[in-house]
Design an enzyme around this catalytic site. Structure first.
Site, PDB file in Angstrom:
ATOM      1  N   GLU A 162     -53.020 -49.385  50.943  1.00  0.00           N
ATOM      2  CA  GLU A 162     -52.293 -50.527  51.213  1.00  0.00           C
ATOM      3  C   GLU A 162     -52.299 -51.616  52.159  1.00  0.00           C
ATOM      4  O   GLU A 162     -51.822 -50.428  53.666  1.00  0.00           O
ATOM      5  CB  GLU A 162     -50.990 -50.451  50.378  1.00  0.00           C
ATOM      6  CG  GLU A 162     -49.746 -51.684  50.938  1.00  0.00           C
ATOM      7  CD  GLU A 162     -48.469 -51.258  50.116  1.00  0.00           C
ATOM      8  OE1 GLU A 162     -48.114 -50.472  49.614  1.00  0.00           O
ATOM      9  OE2 GLU A 162     -47.288 -51.754  50.862  1.00  0.00           O
TER      10      GLU A 162
ATOM     11  N   HIS B 110     -51.304 -48.362  55.247  1.00  0.00           N
ATOM     12  CA  HIS B 110     -50.337 -48.137  54.688  1.00  0.00           C
ATOM     13  C   HIS B 110     -51.749 -46.779  54.401  1.00  0.00           C
ATOM     14  O   HIS B 110     -52.561 -46.725  53.089  1.00  0.00           O
ATOM     15  CB  HIS B 110     -49.508 -47.603  53.184  1.00  0.00           C
ATOM     16  CG  HIS B 110     -48.660 -48.507  54.350  1.00  0.00           C
ATOM     17  ND1 HIS B 110     -47.139 -47.975  54.334  1.00  0.00           N
ATOM     18  CD2 HIS B 110     -48.254 -49.769  54.340  1.00  0.00           C
ATOM     19  CE1 HIS B 110     -46.158 -48.435  54.286  1.00  0.00           C
ATOM     20  NE2 HIS B 110     -46.127 -50.141  54.116  1.00  0.00           N
TER      21      HIS B 110
ATOM     22  N   ASP C 270     -50.651 -54.381  54.608  1.00  0.00           N
ATOM     23  CA  ASP C 270     -49.298 -55.323  54.588  1.00  0.00           C
ATOM     24  C   ASP C 270     -49.687 -56.465  55.933  1.00  0.00           C
ATOM     25  O   ASP C 270     -49.721 -56.154  56.612  1.00  0.00           O
ATOM     26  CB  ASP C 270     -48.406 -54.456  54.355  1.00  0.00           C
ATOM     27  CG  ASP C 270     -47.575 -53.662  53.617  1.00  0.00           C
ATOM     28  OD1 ASP C 270     -48.246 -54.066  52.307  1.00  0.00           O
ATOM     29  OD2 ASP C 270     -46.852 -53.140  53.302  1.00  0.00           O
TER      30      ASP C 270
END
Ligand code: NAG
Ligand code: NAG
Ligand code: NAG
Length: 432
Positions: A210, A226, A212
């Site tokens: 991920e 991540h 963000d």
């Protein structure tokens, strides 16, 4: 810490399993959302669409009763005695985007209401290239920019735009019982390995990398990588903690307030979150300046009131820089006395691999039942003191979802003008 599926868990909204059918009680019309693809010679408009995540949708049994497969708190015992039977019996239905879910688009504008008329909380949507597929973004040596009006998102809530390594067909080809696919918003995964799937006999979490780009409210902001030690998405057995810890759930974040610049981001600050559009620019820099090179850095800039604003630099002792790099990340973990899970999961190298595979764009608005978003905008974790604990100006008492609903019934975020392309090509004038 980032998106959890607690919203979904606690609202006990029907969750996605091995897949399911497509219902047709309400027709599914994916809202159009135009985006742009840019090069140094200019931008071209793309006819993208969005779809609502499956977890928000009505999941029902066959005619004539159309019984709710997930009446809550548990699954319907007749329709869903086990995951496979459940997937064969139950259909995800079409969404009334604006009225039930508070999701509306116009041109390149997307508005997400935190408290939709339908009575739920928030929403999560994915960008699609066509009605059956999520749009795949390959971001190495590329830049992403978008406008956001975050003034309507208070302390404790989060208007987010981010990428995950979801399958572009929503898992339809990989899971034989999944007939709903991206069309109905299936296949979500993230670095928290969300366990809402657990509702069907406690079986799986859904893990993937991920990135963000934007987790924010009017008071605080962070961007966070991540990585996971594997590529693509993988289900993990919730009984096996190792399979469910393949991803760096904490991530390496840059939050200017947390990094010691408390006057940089917020209402009336350098990057002002007062009403109006703020342009957010993110650059994915590779070591050799090509789209095949290794990701070395994720940079951030803003435009507000016609002014280009470089991200604030860290003021934390022992941590320098104003962007995510392996050096910044390991220094940050050390300065904040945190376990370096970012490096353990492969740091920028794994993040690079995730970008190489292509990622899916998610936009959401959400609240946090467990930590009230204090990891973003207040002090966290509870009981810890020292560098890195204070992340924003919000009181530790804010962010209870019930309080937010009564105090900010009209809370909303607007994203618009999403552009992707060569470095430097997506944010030229006219500036917001
Ligand atoms: C989306 O755009 C297409 C092509 O321009 C158009 O035919 C369709 O009606 C639009 N859909 C909605 C829901 O506005
Ligand atoms: C998008 O929203 C802005 C206000 O934020 C408005 O000025 C603009 O006209 C909208 N564009 C479309 C196509 O609706
Ligand atoms: C915060 O960042 C702004 C913009 O980079 C800078 O002008 C200001 O001096 C910084 N403040 C502190 C306290 O570092």
């Amino acid at each position: 810490m980032t998106l959890t599926n607690l919203i979904v868990l606690l609202l006990a909204v029907a969750s996605v399993v091995q897949g399911q059918l497509r219902g047709a009680i309400s027709s599914e019309t994916h809202p159009n959302l135009s985006t742009s693809k840019c090069t140094s010679s200019g931008c071209t408009t793309q006819a993208s669409k969005i779809t609502l995540d499956a977890n928000w949708r009505w999941l029902h049994g066959p005619a004539p009763d159309y019984n709710n497969c997930f009446p809550g708190p548990g699954w319907d015992a007749t329709l869903c005695p086990d995951p496979v039977t459940c997937a064969k019996n139950c259909a995800l239905d079409g969404a009334n985007y604006a009225n039930t879910y508070g999701v509306s688009t116009s041109g390149s504008n997307l508005t997400l209401l935190l408290f939709p008329q339908g009575g739920g909380i928030g929403s999560r949507v994915y960008l699609m290239s066509d009605d059956q597929h999520y749009q795949l973004f390959k971001l190495k040596n590329q830049e992403l920019s978008f406008d956001v009006d975050i003034s309507g998102i208070p302390c404790g809530a989060n208007g987010a735009l981010y990428f995950t390594s979801m399958p572009t067909d929503g898992g339809q080809s990989a899971f034989v019982n999944n007939k709903a696919g991206a069309y109905m918003g299936t296949g979500y995964c993230d670095a928290q390995c969300p366990r809402d799937i657990k509702f069907i006999n406690g079986e799986y979490g859904s893990c993937c990398a991920e990135v963000d780009i934007w987790e924010s409210n009017a008071a605080a902001t962070a961007y966070t990588a991540h990585p996971c030690s594997m590529t693509g998405s993988s289900r993990c057995d919730s009984a096996s903690s190792t399979a469910c810890s393949v991803c760096d759930s904490s991530g390496c974040d840059f939050n200017p307030y947390r990094m010691g610049n408390t006057s940089f981001f917020g209402q009336g600050k350098t990057v002002s979150t007062s009403p109006g559009k703020l342009r957010v620019i993110t650059q994915f820099i590779t070591a050799d300046g090509t789209s095949t090179g290794a990701l070395s850095e994720i940079r951030r800039g803003y435009i507000r009131g016609g002014k280009v604003i470089t991200n604030a630099a860290s003021n934390i002792a022992g941590v320098s820089g104003n962007s995510l790099t392996d050096t910044y990340c390991s220094a940050e973990k050390k300065a904040f006395a945190e376990t370096d899970t970012f490096a353990a999961k492969g740091g920028m190298k794994s993040t690079s691999a995730a970008l190489e595979g292509g990622m899916v764009l998610t936009m959401s608005v959400w609240v946090d039942y467990s930590a009230h978003m204090r990891w973003l905008d207040s002090s966290y974790p509870d009981g810890k003191t020292g560098p890195g604990v204070v992340r924003g100006p919000c009181a530790t008492s804010t962010g209870d979802p019930a309080d937010l609903r009564s105090a900010y019934p009209n809370a909303q975020v607007q994203f618009s003008n999403i552009k992707v392309g060569d470095i430097g090509s997506t944010f030229g004038p006219p500036y917001p």
